[in-house]
Design a protein around this motif. Sequence first.
Motif, PDB file in Angstrom:
ATOM      1  N   GLU A 643      30.590  44.797  31.944  1.00 33.19           N
ATOM      2  CA  GLU A 643      29.885  43.992  30.955  1.00 33.19           C
ATOM      3  C   GLU A 643      29.738  42.546  31.421  1.00 33.19           C
ATOM      4  O   GLU A 643      28.742  41.893  31.103  1.00 33.19           O
ATOM      5  CB  GLU A 643      30.630  44.047  29.620  1.00 33.19           C
ATOM      6  CG  GLU A 643      30.729  45.445  29.011  1.00 33.19           C
ATOM      7  CD  GLU A 643      31.527  45.455  27.725  1.00 33.19           C
ATOM      8  OE1 GLU A 643      32.000  44.356  27.336  1.00 33.19           O
ATOM      9  OE2 GLU A 643      31.671  46.539  27.123  1.00 33.19           O
ATOM     10  N   LEU A 644      30.729  42.039  32.168  1.00 34.49           N
ATOM     11  CA  LEU A 644      30.690  40.655  32.632  1.00 34.49           C
ATOM     12  C   LEU A 644      29.902  40.497  33.932  1.00 34.49           C
ATOM     13  O   LEU A 644      29.874  39.399  34.500  1.00 34.49           O
ATOM     14  CB  LEU A 644      32.123  40.139  32.824  1.00 34.49           C
ATOM     15  CG  LEU A 644      32.980  40.104  31.552  1.00 34.49           C
ATOM     16  CD1 LEU A 644      34.397  39.657  31.874  1.00 34.49           C
ATOM     17  CD2 LEU A 644      32.363  39.176  30.508  1.00 34.49           C
ATOM     18  N   LYS A 645      29.308  41.599  34.426  1.00 32.29           N
ATOM     19  CA  LYS A 645      28.467  41.571  35.641  1.00 32.29           C
ATOM     20  C   LYS A 645      29.230  41.033  36.849  1.00 32.29           C
ATOM     21  O   LYS A 645      28.728  40.195  37.594  1.00 32.29           O
ATOM     22  CB  LYS A 645      27.208  40.743  35.387  1.00 32.29           C
ATOM     23  CG  LYS A 645      26.332  41.292  34.260  1.00 32.29           C
ATOM     24  CD  LYS A 645      25.069  40.465  34.074  1.00 32.29           C
ATOM     25  CE  LYS A 645      24.201  41.063  32.954  1.00 32.29           C
ATOM     26  NZ  LYS A 645      22.962  40.286  32.738  1.00 32.29           N
ATOM     27  N   GLN A 646      30.451  41.538  37.015  1.00 31.01           N
ATOM     28  CA  GLN A 646      31.263  41.139  38.164  1.00 31.01           C
ATOM     29  C   GLN A 646      31.031  42.041  39.372  1.00 31.01           C
ATOM     30  O   GLN A 646      31.611  41.815  40.434  1.00 31.01           O
ATOM     31  CB  GLN A 646      32.752  41.156  37.771  1.00 31.01           C
ATOM     32  CG  GLN A 646      33.103  40.142  36.712  1.00 31.01           C
ATOM     33  CD  GLN A 646      34.546  40.271  36.235  1.00 31.01           C
ATOM     34  OE1 GLN A 646      35.268  41.168  36.669  1.00 31.01           O
ATOM     35  NE2 GLN A 646      34.948  39.382  35.332  1.00 31.01           N
ATOM     36  N   PHE A 647      30.217  43.101  39.209  1.00 30.05           N
ATOM     37  CA  PHE A 647      29.951  44.014  40.320  1.00 30.05           C
ATOM     38  C   PHE A 647      28.694  43.569  41.070  1.00 30.05           C
ATOM     39  O   PHE A 647      27.762  42.992  40.493  1.00 30.05           O
ATOM     40  CB  PHE A 647      29.765  45.444  39.810  1.00 30.05           C
ATOM     41  CG  PHE A 647      31.030  46.066  39.298  1.00 30.05           C
ATOM     42  CD1 PHE A 647      32.052  46.410  40.171  1.00 30.05           C
ATOM     43  CD2 PHE A 647      31.213  46.305  37.936  1.00 30.05           C
ATOM     44  CE1 PHE A 647      33.208  46.987  39.704  1.00 30.05           C
ATOM     45  CE2 PHE A 647      32.374  46.867  37.471  1.00 30.05           C
ATOM     46  CZ  PHE A 647      33.378  47.207  38.353  1.00 30.05           C
ATOM     47  N   HIS A 673      36.495  39.810  41.417  1.00 29.82           N
ATOM     48  CA  HIS A 673      37.442  39.526  40.331  1.00 29.82           C
ATOM     49  C   HIS A 673      37.587  38.021  40.181  1.00 29.82           C
ATOM     50  O   HIS A 673      37.731  37.309  41.184  1.00 29.82           O
ATOM     51  CB  HIS A 673      38.798  40.175  40.634  1.00 29.82           C
ATOM     52  CG  HIS A 673      39.697  40.243  39.444  1.00 29.82           C
ATOM     53  ND1 HIS A 673      40.415  39.169  38.981  1.00 29.82           N
ATOM     54  CD2 HIS A 673      39.998  41.284  38.611  1.00 29.82           C
ATOM     55  CE1 HIS A 673      41.127  39.521  37.938  1.00 29.82           C
ATOM     56  NE2 HIS A 673      40.889  40.809  37.681  1.00 29.82           N
ATOM     57  N   PRO A 674      37.557  37.525  38.949  1.00 29.49           N
ATOM     58  CA  PRO A 674      37.620  36.063  38.783  1.00 29.49           C
ATOM     59  C   PRO A 674      38.940  35.454  39.241  1.00 29.49           C
ATOM     60  O   PRO A 674      38.991  34.262  39.529  1.00 29.49           O
ATOM     61  CB  PRO A 674      37.408  35.884  37.281  1.00 29.49           C
ATOM     62  CG  PRO A 674      37.760  37.194  36.666  1.00 29.49           C
ATOM     63  CD  PRO A 674      37.396  38.232  37.671  1.00 29.49           C
ATOM     64  N   ILE A 675      40.012  36.237  39.322  1.00 27.57           N
ATOM     65  CA  ILE A 675      41.326  35.707  39.728  1.00 27.57           C
ATOM     66  C   ILE A 675      41.708  36.213  41.107  1.00 27.57           C
ATOM     67  O   ILE A 675      42.099  35.433  41.990  1.00 27.57           O
ATOM     68  CB  ILE A 675      42.402  36.102  38.697  1.00 27.57           C
ATOM     69  CG1 ILE A 675      42.066  35.485  37.334  1.00 27.57           C
ATOM     70  CG2 ILE A 675      43.784  35.649  39.165  1.00 27.57           C
ATOM     71  CD1 ILE A 675      43.020  35.898  36.230  1.00 27.57           C
ATOM     72  N   HIS A 676      41.589  37.530  41.321  1.00 31.18           N
ATOM     73  CA  HIS A 676      42.045  38.140  42.568  1.00 31.18           C
ATOM     74  C   HIS A 676      40.975  38.143  43.656  1.00 31.18           C
ATOM     75  O   HIS A 676      41.219  38.633  44.763  1.00 31.18           O
ATOM     76  CB  HIS A 676      42.510  39.574  42.304  1.00 31.18           C
ATOM     77  CG  HIS A 676      43.582  39.658  41.270  1.00 31.18           C
ATOM     78  ND1 HIS A 676      44.845  39.138  41.444  1.00 31.18           N
ATOM     79  CD2 HIS A 676      43.560  40.185  40.009  1.00 31.18           C
ATOM     80  CE1 HIS A 676      45.571  39.350  40.361  1.00 31.18           C
ATOM     81  NE2 HIS A 676      44.813  39.980  39.461  1.00 31.18           N
ATOM     82  N   GLY A 677      39.807  37.657  43.354  1.00 33.54           N
ATOM     83  CA  GLY A 677      38.760  37.605  44.359  1.00 33.54           C
ATOM     84  C   GLY A 677      38.135  38.963  44.597  1.00 33.54           C
ATOM     85  O   GLY A 677      37.964  39.766  43.679  1.00 33.54           O
ATOM     86  N   LEU A 678      37.779  39.250  45.854  1.00 36.99           N
ATOM     87  CA  LEU A 678      37.093  40.496  46.206  1.00 36.99           C
ATOM     88  C   LEU A 678      38.099  41.655  46.201  1.00 36.99           C
ATOM     89  O   LEU A 678      39.061  41.653  46.967  1.00 36.99           O
ATOM     90  CB  LEU A 678      36.437  40.375  47.582  1.00 36.99           C
ATOM     91  CG  LEU A 678      35.527  41.539  47.983  1.00 36.99           C
ATOM     92  CD1 LEU A 678      34.338  41.610  47.046  1.00 36.99           C
ATOM     93  CD2 LEU A 678      35.061  41.360  49.428  1.00 36.99           C
TER      94      LEU A 678
END
Length: 900
Positions: A643-647, A673-678
């Motif tokens: 939903e947050l379009k992180q892909f 990922h906003p915290i863990h990165g890729l």
Amino acid sequence: MPEHRAGLSAASRRLVLAGIALLIGMIATVSIAMVDTRNHALEAARTETERLAKAIAEQTAVAFRATDIVIAAFRDEIESKTYATPEAQAAGIVTKEFQKELDRQATLLPQADAFTVVDASGHLSNYSRRWPPPHLNLSDRDYFRYFRDHDDRGIFLSKPVTNRGNGLWTAFLARRIDGPSGQFFGIMLGAMDLSYFRNFYREVAQHENLAITLVDRQGRVLASYPYDLPPGQRPKNLTAAWDRALAKPHPSVMTGPGLLDGSARIISVHPLADYPVVVNVSVSASGALAGWRQQAALTALAAVFAMLCMILLFRAIILQLRRLERSEADLARNSNTLSTTLDHISQGIVMIDGQGRVAVCNRQALAMLDLPPGLMASNPSAETVFAYQVAAGEFPDAEEEHRYRGSLYADKPVTYERQRPNGRILEVQCVPLPDGGVVRTYSDVTERRQSEERIRYLAHHDPLTQLANRTLFTARLEEEIARANQGAHRLALLYIDLDRFKYVNDSHGHGAGDALLVKLAERLTLTVGFGPTIARTGGDEFAIILPLDGPQHDASHLARDIVTAVRQPLEIDGNAFRASISIGIAHYPDHAKSASDLLRNADIALYEAKNEGTGLVRAFDAGMEARQQALFRREQDLRSAFELKQFEVVYQPILSTVSGCVAGAEALLRWHHPIHGLVPPADFITLAEKLGLIEPLGFWVLETACKEAAQWSLEIGVAVNLSPVQVNSETLARQVQQILERTGLPPHRLTLEVTEGLLLEPNPTVLSTMHALRALGIRFSLDDFGTGHSGLGYLRRFPFDAIKIDKLFIQDMVEHADAAAIVNALLAVSVELGLEVVAEGVETAAQLEMLRSRQCQYVQGFFLSPPLPAAEMRLFVLEPRPFPSCPDPVLAAEPPAIRL
């Protein structure tokens, strides 16, 4: 009339007999009068029906005769002209003037639908309804065949047919047309509209009891009202009496069943003198008797009133006599009723009077207690009956004897149960009587107690496996924890899950799945024994409570024994199944302080075992809980990532070893990922499958890749990996087709990559889905070929177009001869089978040169290009560049498109 009772005096009996005779005489007189009136009503109805039938028949004959006169006049006019041949005659009458005369005559007669002249070959020569006449051939009609084969100057009535000109039900009156020498020249036809007669009959029939039917001599219906009988068919209720009446030349009247409903009717059958048709007029017998019934009802009412008055008079006379007899009759009746009631109730009844003797014992008591009828018929004492029962072994111990004697002399109601030697359970109720006696009631409660026991069992056991269910398991776990706390000992909880159980249900049916669960329960019981509690807690989940009272009880050792036992083949419906299970173990009080914590931690250990593979055993430790919490957070992040379009979809180019140009690209999924990165796909794809997110996520990747590839200027393809969950979906082919239609990507530019694990078991859904996709023009590639369970049989059974050699072999082929040999073998097999080959994971120039020297067609890897975002991939496609190891490659004018 009042019922005569025995015991009346002679005078009273004579009075009763006289009254009865008077009533019979009155009834007989009224009955004779009513029968005579009924016969007169029926005779009047017959006369009226016959008169009406004659009038209707005369009017019907007028309609037929008018049509016949016109037919005969036209026939005579045609025959009056001399024609040498039928053809000449046909030509002579095919004129507009003749047609107008035919039409004029048809217009004058409302019953005539059309007049037609048919030549000797069956073709229409002239037709009143149309000029020129239509090209119709009537040689198949019954009237044509008859006159062609018979020299008959009479009239012929056809069976009803659907008129070929206007589609109406029509009967044809026909006469033969002869030539100068008497030879057959044709037919003159008059088409009679059968609806004319139905409308005429509708006007005549003024009440609902009247029915009119026009039939031919064979009983076929021409027209009817109000019946809606199909023309041309014999009614189903046409009896032999009807047939005889139709064959007679003169009118007749009869009583018989109606043509439609079979009810009794008065029928007048009136044949037409000059034509082969019959008019049937009928009235309902019930309707004809309507007036008679009204008169009969009034007469009967008057007679009933008179008889009631006489009955009241006689009743007043004998009332006193009956009162005298009532007391004695009531006493006898009550005695019989009591005896019948006692013998027909479901309970056994024994009444012992104040002197200790058995006064009453019904049949049910004899059967329930196995008492001999001869003994009980003599009204024995209660002590005699008791001695008989003791000798028969009814009371196996002194306690039973004491309870029986106590119930005999109790001063208040007593209820108890006892089990007889034959196994039946009797509920005994003892109620003391005021005179010192007692009433004993016996009820057989065997089935009730067995049902209650079965209900108690099912409330705590699984009906399929007969193991403890979750309710009993939870109670036992609480008991064992309480016992462990009191005795300061430990216990273990083994949580068991059957691996790949869903596949068994999907591929072999739920019956096989249930049989597998039963076999697994038997293996668990044989391995664990009957001491520990074994329960089925869910669909394919089991649990074992293992008290660790001694050194011989070791949870890990028992778990490994269970895994080994389950791995042995299981026979189900003649087929051998090999199952595997995963087990999680938690100990009390080492790993938990309560039953709920122990269950949760055993479940965490089970999840850890299943996450690592199949057939594994894992014991809980603190690190597992931390990993479980991290996994839970990862699940929450993954659920919201879409939903947050992180892909993002990136594309790794696939290059041709011949030209060095882009031949295609593999679409790869990335999670930012906003915290863990890729986050690598290996860390979330399996989790997405477990959470049920892989299908929407996979289709998003597929549609994104197809939309992007459709924008590439060159005819190069894109490869997309499919999850086994997607391929097992019966809707995959339809959804892929819709994606191609929305994005505009040609099907031959899409390659779907699947792994070998999908093909381990024969699955009809997978195979049918792949064939459906191939039918659309989509291509297939077998990913990671050469690892796992690879087999050349897959390449024969499934519609693959290409294989991808796993990077493990590519990266070892330069320094390890065995890896190079495997690559050589795979390349040779692909050539023989006509398959394209992509070598993935190319990391060095040496690997690239070795693959080119072995004529591997396509390569991909970080040495050539890392996965690129969509914008960079578009530039890469448009700007071909040499291989890193080739300073001056010979590039093709147009890069070849990969056919994966």
